[in-house]
Write an enzyme that holds these catalytic residues in place. Structure first.
Site, PDB file in Angstrom:
ATOM      1  N   GLU A  54       0.824  -1.219   0.000  1.00  0.00           N
ATOM      2  CA  GLU A  54       0.000   0.000   0.000  1.00  0.00           C
ATOM      3  C   GLU A  54       0.853   1.262   0.000  1.00  0.00           C
ATOM      4  O   GLU A  54       0.508   2.252  -0.631  1.00  0.00           O
ATOM      5  CB  GLU A  54      -0.953   0.012   1.196  1.00  0.00           C
ATOM      6  N   ASP A 161      -6.239  -3.891  -7.763  1.00  0.00           N
ATOM      7  CA  ASP A 161      -5.256  -3.237  -8.640  1.00  0.00           C
ATOM      8  C   ASP A 161      -5.439  -3.637 -10.103  1.00  0.00           C
ATOM      9  O   ASP A 161      -5.348  -2.813 -11.004  1.00  0.00           O
ATOM     10  CB  ASP A 161      -3.832  -3.596  -8.199  1.00  0.00           C
TER      11      ASP A 161
HETATM   12 ZN    ZN Z   1      -2.734  -2.722  -4.400  1.00  0.00          ZN
END
Ligand code: ZN
Length: 360
Positions: A54, A161
């Site tokens: 992160e 993502d």
């Molecule tokens: Zn990520």
């Protein structure tokens, strides 16, 4: 009930644990005390890897001038909440890749280390996470990074993502709006497939991830709809003017009177015509009734001011309100208070525009 809890901050970004991570932490802690202490090692490892993942997103986002409100950690990944959406698809692409990219970098480095330590065979089988010697820790580090990176990057489901990469690639061709429409649709399908698989295998994690992806996709498409409904509308079109404000020297007793009379739940606090804070019913209710005649507004008001300008887009203000979790934004132009924009003002406008633009 709150769904996440702050545990600290890194690089000035608050880090929160999602309730599912807290529950996992408790379970593993009890398990590691009672049965096997190794479980605790896994947890620390997972925590470290997810946090670094992160942070990688956050560092790249900051490079584009996008602030990070907080990082929320979930057992299979995390969410870095950005203050705004990246303005260009290329930026979203790079921010999304940064997290898994960092994982792949880590797994590459640990692979190299294993090679130099003549322990390369330890990486097989890939799904064996047992630790019996210190060197196994390195092999597990390799595997966790590889799997986490791959899982986040190659599942094209918003808000993961892979979904962000997918959306930004689509947006380069189709524009942000159409790209989000398609990406959230696909994300919902993937979520349903995950949920079914999770029930069939059975695997509780998969069901949990499916739930998370589905909710995220619904949120993304709802945000998009609101953007569409509020497009072309400025803050000045919706804000209330002739704002009732209060003085920091006013007692809470007097504030309660104003609230009763004016029927608003929050008031800007001004001194010499300058906005210095905002006081709400919540601030008032935290102070015992017996102290209202003694305590002054200036002592309980919130000084952490999140404001907007009359020229800002209404959809942008909506996003600001939602992310800050506040009920109203003072509208300030060049230091002067021009009005107040409340969540109610925005929700009312959204409902009216829904009728007007979507016909129902
Ligand atoms: Zn990520």
């Amino acid at each position: 009930m709150r769904d996440s809890y702050r545990v600290g901050s890194i690089l000035g970004i608050p880090v929160e644990l999602h309730i599912s991570f807290v529950l996992l932490l408790l379970l593993v802690f009890i398990y590691s005390l009672a049965v096997d202490f190794q479980a605790f090692i896994y947890l620390v490892l997972l925590f470290t890897v997810v946090t670094l993942h992160e942070l990688s997103h956050s560092v790249v986002a900051r490079r584009y001038g996008i602030g990070i409100n907080r990082i929320t950690l979930l057992p299979f990944g995390g969410i870095a909440s950005m203050e705004e959406l990246p303005s260009e698809p290329g930026q979203e692409l790079k921010i999304a890749i940064a997290g898994p990219g960092f994982n792949f970098l880590m797994s590459g480095l640990s692979l190299l280390a294993l090679y130099m330590l003549d322990s390369l065979p330890l990486v097989f089988p890939l799904f064996d996470f047992s630790i019996s010697a210190p060197i196994d820790l390195l092999a597990v580090f390799f595997k966790v990074n590889l799997l986490l990176g791959a899982f986040n990057l190659f599942v094209p489901a918003l808000p993961m993502d892979g979904g962000r990469v997918f959306r930004s690639l689509l947006a380069l061709k189709l524009g942000f709006h159409a790209a989000t429409e398609i990406a959230t649709g696909i994300a919902k399908v993937i979520a349903v497939v995950f949920a079914l698989l999770g029930v069939m295998i059975p695997n509780l994690w998969l069901v949990f991830i499916a739930f998370f992806v589905y909710l995220g996709a619904v949120q993304e498409s709802e945000m998009l709809r609101i953007n569409f409904l509020l497009s072309g509308i400025k803050v000045r079109d919706l804000m209330s003017r002739g704002v009732v404000w209060v003085h920091p020297e006013m007692t809470l007793e007097e504030l309660a009177e104003v609230m009763l009379e004016r029927k608003h739940m929050g008031y800007p606090v001004l001194t010499d015509g300058r906005l210095i804070g905002i006081v709400t019913f919540t601030d008032l209710s935290k102070v015992p009734r017996s102290e209202w005649s003694r305590v002054r507004v200036g002592e309980v008001m919130s000084r952490n001011l999140i404001t907007t300008t009359s020229d800002a887009d209404a959809s942008e203000a909506f996003l600001t309100l939602a992310k800050a979790g506040v009920g109203r934004l003072p509208v300030v132009d060049g230091g002067e208070l021009k009005g107040i924009l409340s969540k109610t003002d925005l929700l009312r406008a959204i409902e009216v525009m829904r009728l007007k633009r979507l016909g129902g």
